[in-house]
Write a protein that holds these residues in place. Structure first.
Motif, PDB file in Angstrom:
ATOM      1  N   TYR A  12      -0.482  10.139  -9.505  1.00 54.17           N
ATOM      2  CA  TYR A  12      -1.896   9.776  -9.597  1.00 54.17           C
ATOM      3  C   TYR A  12      -2.722  11.062  -9.559  1.00 54.17           C
ATOM      4  O   TYR A  12      -2.620  11.849  -8.609  1.00 54.17           O
ATOM      5  CB  TYR A  12      -2.299   8.874  -8.431  1.00 54.17           C
ATOM      6  CG  TYR A  12      -1.574   7.551  -8.387  1.00 54.17           C
ATOM      7  CD1 TYR A  12      -2.157   6.393  -8.891  1.00 54.17           C
ATOM      8  CD2 TYR A  12      -0.300   7.454  -7.824  1.00 54.17           C
ATOM      9  CE1 TYR A  12      -1.499   5.173  -8.840  1.00 54.17           C
ATOM     10  CE2 TYR A  12       0.369   6.237  -7.769  1.00 54.17           C
ATOM     11  CZ  TYR A  12      -0.237   5.103  -8.280  1.00 54.17           C
ATOM     12  OH  TYR A  12       0.423   3.906  -8.227  1.00 54.17           O
TER      13      TYR A  12
ATOM     14  N   ILE B  61       0.879  -0.239  -4.940  1.00 56.65           N
ATOM     15  CA  ILE B  61      -0.381   0.256  -5.500  1.00 56.65           C
ATOM     16  C   ILE B  61      -0.948   1.337  -4.581  1.00 56.65           C
ATOM     17  O   ILE B  61      -0.682   1.356  -3.379  1.00 56.65           O
ATOM     18  CB  ILE B  61      -1.411  -0.879  -5.707  1.00 56.65           C
ATOM     19  CG1 ILE B  61      -1.780  -1.545  -4.383  1.00 56.65           C
ATOM     20  CG2 ILE B  61      -0.871  -1.907  -6.686  1.00 56.65           C
ATOM     21  CD1 ILE B  61      -2.875  -2.606  -4.527  1.00 56.65           C
ATOM     22  N   SER B  62      -1.724   2.229  -5.172  1.00 50.74           N
ATOM     23  CA  SER B  62      -2.241   3.382  -4.430  1.00 50.74           C
ATOM     24  C   SER B  62      -3.715   3.206  -4.083  1.00 50.74           C
ATOM     25  O   SER B  62      -4.512   2.784  -4.928  1.00 50.74           O
ATOM     26  CB  SER B  62      -2.069   4.654  -5.266  1.00 50.74           C
ATOM     27  OG  SER B  62      -2.788   5.733  -4.704  1.00 50.74           O
ATOM     28  N   PRO B  63      -4.092   3.552  -2.851  1.00 50.01           N
ATOM     29  CA  PRO B  63      -5.523   3.610  -2.536  1.00 50.01           C
ATOM     30  C   PRO B  63      -6.221   4.603  -3.467  1.00 50.01           C
ATOM     31  O   PRO B  63      -5.602   5.557  -3.959  1.00 50.01           O
ATOM     32  CB  PRO B  63      -5.546   4.106  -1.087  1.00 50.01           C
ATOM     33  CG  PRO B  63      -4.215   3.727  -0.529  1.00 50.01           C
ATOM     34  CD  PRO B  63      -3.261   3.857  -1.674  1.00 50.01           C
ATOM     35  N   ALA B  64      -7.499   4.377  -3.716  1.00 51.81           N
ATOM     36  CA  ALA B  64      -8.254   5.273  -4.587  1.00 51.81           C
ATOM     37  C   ALA B  64      -8.200   6.698  -4.046  1.00 51.81           C
ATOM     38  O   ALA B  64      -8.202   6.925  -2.831  1.00 51.81           O
ATOM     39  CB  ALA B  64      -9.694   4.792  -4.692  1.00 51.81           C
TER      40      ALA B  64
ATOM     41  N   ASP C 186       0.855  -1.185   0.000  1.00 51.50           N
ATOM     42  CA  ASP C 186       0.000   0.000   0.000  1.00 51.50           C
ATOM     43  C   ASP C 186       0.893   1.238   0.000  1.00 51.50           C
ATOM     44  O   ASP C 186       1.727   1.417   0.892  1.00 51.50           O
ATOM     45  CB  ASP C 186      -0.888  -0.020   1.249  1.00 51.50           C
ATOM     46  CG  ASP C 186      -1.885   1.134   1.300  1.00 51.50           C
ATOM     47  OD1 ASP C 186      -1.450   2.297   1.164  1.00 51.50           O
ATOM     48  OD2 ASP C 186      -3.085   0.882   1.496  1.00 51.50           O
TER      49      ASP C 186
ATOM     50  N   VAL D  30      -0.853  -5.547   1.013  1.00 47.78           N
ATOM     51  CA  VAL D  30      -2.272  -5.467   0.636  1.00 47.78           C
ATOM     52  C   VAL D  30      -2.818  -6.887   0.478  1.00 47.78           C
ATOM     53  O   VAL D  30      -2.431  -7.602  -0.453  1.00 47.78           O
ATOM     54  CB  VAL D  30      -2.455  -4.692  -0.679  1.00 47.78           C
ATOM     55  CG1 VAL D  30      -3.936  -4.645  -1.065  1.00 47.78           C
ATOM     56  CG2 VAL D  30      -1.890  -3.281  -0.557  1.00 47.78           C
TER      57      VAL D  30
ATOM     58  N   THR E 110      -5.153  -5.492  -9.248  1.00 49.27           N
ATOM     59  CA  THR E 110      -6.411  -4.889  -8.812  1.00 49.27           C
ATOM     60  C   THR E 110      -6.711  -5.312  -7.382  1.00 49.27           C
ATOM     61  O   THR E 110      -6.387  -6.427  -6.962  1.00 49.27           O
ATOM     62  CB  THR E 110      -7.579  -5.311  -9.724  1.00 49.27           C
ATOM     63  OG1 THR E 110      -7.637  -6.745  -9.786  1.00 49.27           O
ATOM     64  CG2 THR E 110      -7.396  -4.760 -11.129  1.00 49.27           C
TER      65      THR E 110
ATOM     66  N   ALA F 143      -5.131  -8.818  -3.092  1.00 50.82           N
ATOM     67  CA  ALA F 143      -4.899  -8.157  -4.380  1.00 50.82           C
ATOM     68  C   ALA F 143      -4.721  -9.221  -5.463  1.00 50.82           C
ATOM     69  O   ALA F 143      -4.032 -10.219  -5.258  1.00 50.82           O
ATOM     70  CB  ALA F 143      -3.662  -7.269  -4.310  1.00 50.82           C
TER      71      ALA F 143
ATOM     72  N   GLU G 108      -6.110   0.653 -10.114  1.00 49.07           N
ATOM     73  CA  GLU G 108      -5.510  -0.467 -10.845  1.00 49.07           C
ATOM     74  C   GLU G 108      -4.116  -0.086 -11.328  1.00 49.07           C
ATOM     75  O   GLU G 108      -3.883   1.020 -11.811  1.00 49.07           O
ATOM     76  CB  GLU G 108      -6.378  -0.847 -12.042  1.00 49.07           C
ATOM     77  CG  GLU G 108      -5.824  -2.036 -12.830  1.00 49.07           C
ATOM     78  CD  GLU G 108      -6.717  -2.448 -13.985  1.00 49.07           C
ATOM     79  OE1 GLU G 108      -6.332  -3.353 -14.738  1.00 49.07           O
ATOM     80  OE2 GLU G 108      -7.806  -1.848 -14.130  1.00 49.07           O
ATOM     81  N   GLU G 109      -3.188  -1.010 -11.174  1.00 52.52           N
ATOM     82  CA  GLU G 109      -1.795  -0.766 -11.565  1.00 52.52           C
ATOM     83  C   GLU G 109      -1.453  -1.651 -12.762  1.00 52.52           C
ATOM     84  O   GLU G 109      -1.777  -2.845 -12.772  1.00 52.52           O
ATOM     85  CB  GLU G 109      -0.864  -1.091 -10.396  1.00 52.52           C
ATOM     86  CG  GLU G 109       0.507  -0.486 -10.498  1.00 52.52           C
ATOM     87  CD  GLU G 109       0.526   0.990 -10.138  1.00 52.52           C
ATOM     88  OE1 GLU G 109       1.437   1.694 -10.611  1.00 52.52           O
ATOM     89  OE2 GLU G 109      -0.369   1.439  -9.390  1.00 52.52           O
TER      90      GLU G 109
ATOM     91  N   TYR H 163      -8.518   0.340  -4.452  1.00 51.87           N
ATOM     92  CA  TYR H 163      -7.205   0.765  -4.953  1.00 51.87           C
ATOM     93  C   TYR H 163      -7.277   1.094  -6.440  1.00 51.87           C
ATOM     94  O   TYR H 163      -8.123   0.566  -7.176  1.00 51.87           O
ATOM     95  CB  TYR H 163      -6.156  -0.331  -4.740  1.00 51.87           C
ATOM     96  CG  TYR H 163      -5.761  -0.517  -3.294  1.00 51.87           C
ATOM     97  CD1 TYR H 163      -4.631   0.110  -2.779  1.00 51.87           C
ATOM     98  CD2 TYR H 163      -6.522  -1.310  -2.442  1.00 51.87           C
ATOM     99  CE1 TYR H 163      -4.263  -0.058  -1.450  1.00 51.87           C
ATOM    100  CE2 TYR H 163      -6.169  -1.480  -1.110  1.00 51.87           C
ATOM    101  CZ  TYR H 163      -5.036  -0.846  -0.627  1.00 51.87           C
ATOM    102  OH  TYR H 163      -4.681  -1.003   0.693  1.00 51.87           O
TER     103      TYR H 163
END
Length: 526
Positions: free
Chosen positions: A481, A381-384, A307, A314, A355, A317, A361-362, A359
């Protein structure tokens, strides 16, 4: 004339003497500096251990991180920090710090601890507990495993043994596709053989193991290779403390022996009837249960999904690997409760997507080569994003341990913005404008800044204050982002921009990204 020559010689002598004094002084300064670092490191370790005993995990983590910063080449800081994480059930964090430590130190103790966590044999010492009975680490002065040699047995190929123990071994063909190999500097015999699964371990035309083949059995001329501080005999009780399974003597017509298990090794050693080893040259066999397990064209990819804001693993995922060359190679895997994953993949080039609920999507590319494993991969990956916010994530390689990111600028309301390791939060009244979420100081990243107010003009800069190599050599990468974008903007160092240790990455003008990708100076971080 003679007087001038005499004076010239005198000045030369004085000059040489002065130069020697300068060199001696510099050496003294370096020695004192190292001594001070060592002293500070020892104090940090002791302080961390004190906090652990008190149950103050937060301060223990800080002290262990300080120790790592002071002497990154030492193993104790990484192992102590990992133990604290494990005591808090943060297995993914423990694995990450151990993998980073192993990359920097190449310590067999760290590797052994990591393997123990992976296979479930490592026992965490809880607060107030005595030293664990089943000791799997090497301690000076005590009987224990020769951890370095155990790691060689579990990982060395024929080529590795040649490099380490001599390139001209004695090779005896026992049968077609079966060889006994004795290297000049290794008091042991390695046994290689072709199997139904792997018919290329032995090159039957050359009567020689393949360079990447691993022995499936090893016998030792001396048990002192296997153990540290081994006097030639040892009791069953001490052997039990080393093994991850119950140890008891097994009696056959030929001999009495015990079986010890550690990592992927099954070790059989002849004993007396009570299970005690009584001779350094006792009969023995070491079976390498995982030898050549991943020899096929598939590569084992292991790692963790992180995260970007919390720095934690995470769970749940989904990672999809879509093969570019052969669609049948495509596969997918989901992360466990600690964010870790493991998957065998055929040699190919892959489009990867990650996914997870909540989060962004990367997507990125990943290549798997034949007969190559990939351990310690870290996918961030980044939280929304909340409405009206942006996020910046910096990643790099194992070195350096620390890169610093700086967000500077001004909001439309006139608030000066400056966020970095020294000022992690910028606020106006009760409103947070920007915040440094994660400040990684042990390599790889992520280092994450979240910007909550897009109404302004900002600049983002990366700096390597040590300046040992260039940011391009470190593999520094920035992901931006932005609201309304499905994927982040990925920025890598421009190869011909003259960027060394200060990188002006981009400007953000009211949410509009303008990539700079140029060399900066000290003013860039202000």
């Amino acid at each position: 004339m003679g007087e001038k020559q005499s004076k010239r010689k005198m000045w030369i002598v004085i000059g040489v003497g002065a130069l020697l004094l300068v060199i001696a002084a510099a050496a003294g300064i370096l020695a004192v500096s190292h001594m001070m670092s060592r002293q500070s490191y020892s104090e940090s370790i002791k302080t961390a251990e004190k906090y652990v005993q008190e149950g103050n995990f937060e301060q223990a983590i800080v002290s262990y991180q300080n120790a790592i910063e002071e002497m990154p080449e030492e193993e104790d800081g990484y192992m102590g920090l990992a133990d604290v994480y494990l005591q808090q059930d943060e297995t993914s964090s423990a694995k990450v710090i151990l993998k980073k430590g192993y990359l920097i130190t190449d310590s067999p103790k760290i590797r052994y601890m990591l393997d123990g966590i992976e296979d479930g044999t490592y026992q965490v010492r809880l607060i107030g507990d005595p030293q664990p009975e089943k000791e799997t680490m090497e301690y000076k002065g005590e009987f224990g495993w020769n951890v370095s040699f155990l790691q060689q047995l579990q990982n060395f190929s024929y080529q590795d043994f040649q490099t380490e123990y001599g390139s001209s071994p004695d090779i005896v063909e026992v049968a077609k596709g079966e060889l006994e190999v004795v290297h000049p500097d290794l008091a042991a015999t390695c046994y290689y053989s072709n199997t139904a699964e792997h018919d290329d371990i032995v090159d039957v035309n050359k009567d020689r193991p393949d360079a990447s083949g691993m022995p499936e059995k090893v016998t030792l001329d001396s048990l002192s290779l296997l153990f540290n501080n081994f006097s030639g005999s040892v009791t069953l009780d001490k052997l039990q403390k080393l093994s991850s399974t119950k140890v008891e003597p097994v009696k056959t017509k030929e001999r009495t022996y015990v079986e010890l298990t550690t990592g992927s090794l099954d070790i059989y050693i002849e004993t007396d009837e009570a299970g005690n080893i009584v001779s350094d040259d006792a009969w023995n066999e070491i079976i390498l249960t995982d030898a050549n397990k991943y020899r096929e064209e598939k590569g084992l990819v292991t790692g963790v999904v992180i995260d970007a804001v919390s720095g934690e693993g995470v769970p749940g995922a989904k990672i999809e690997f879509a093969a570019k060359q052969d669609a049948s190679h495509s596969d997918s895997v989901s992360t466990g409760s600690d964010g870790a994953f493991s998957l065998e993949l055929d040699a190919d080039q892959y489009d990867v997507s990650i996914t997870a609920d909540g989060y962004v999507e990367e997507e990125f590319e990943f290549e798997v080569e034949e007969n190559k494993n990939y351990s310690g991969e870290q996918f961030v990956i980044s939280p929304a994003l909340a409405e009206g916010t942006a996020r910046i994530v910096l990643e790099w390689g194992a070195e350096p341990r620390d890169l610093d990111s700086y967000l500077t600028g001004e909001t439309d309301s006139g608030t000066d913005v400056s966020v970095s390791f020294s000022d992690k939060t910028c606020s106006s009244g009760s409103e947070t404008i920007a915040e440094l979420d994660v400040d990684d100081t042990t390599g790889y990243g992520p280092e994450t800044i979240t910007l909550y107010d897009l109404n302004g003009v900002y600049r983002y800069t990366v700096k390597d204050f040590r300046r040992t190599r260039t940011l391009q050599q470190y593999g520094a990468t920035v992901k931006v982002y932005l609201p309304g974008q499905a994927q982040p903007e990925v920025i890598t160092v421009a190869p011909n921009a003259g960027i060394v240790n200060i990188w002006e990455v981009f400007e953000l003008d009211h949410g509009e990204l303008r990539i700079l990708n140029r060399a900066g100076n000290e003013n860039s971080t202000r």
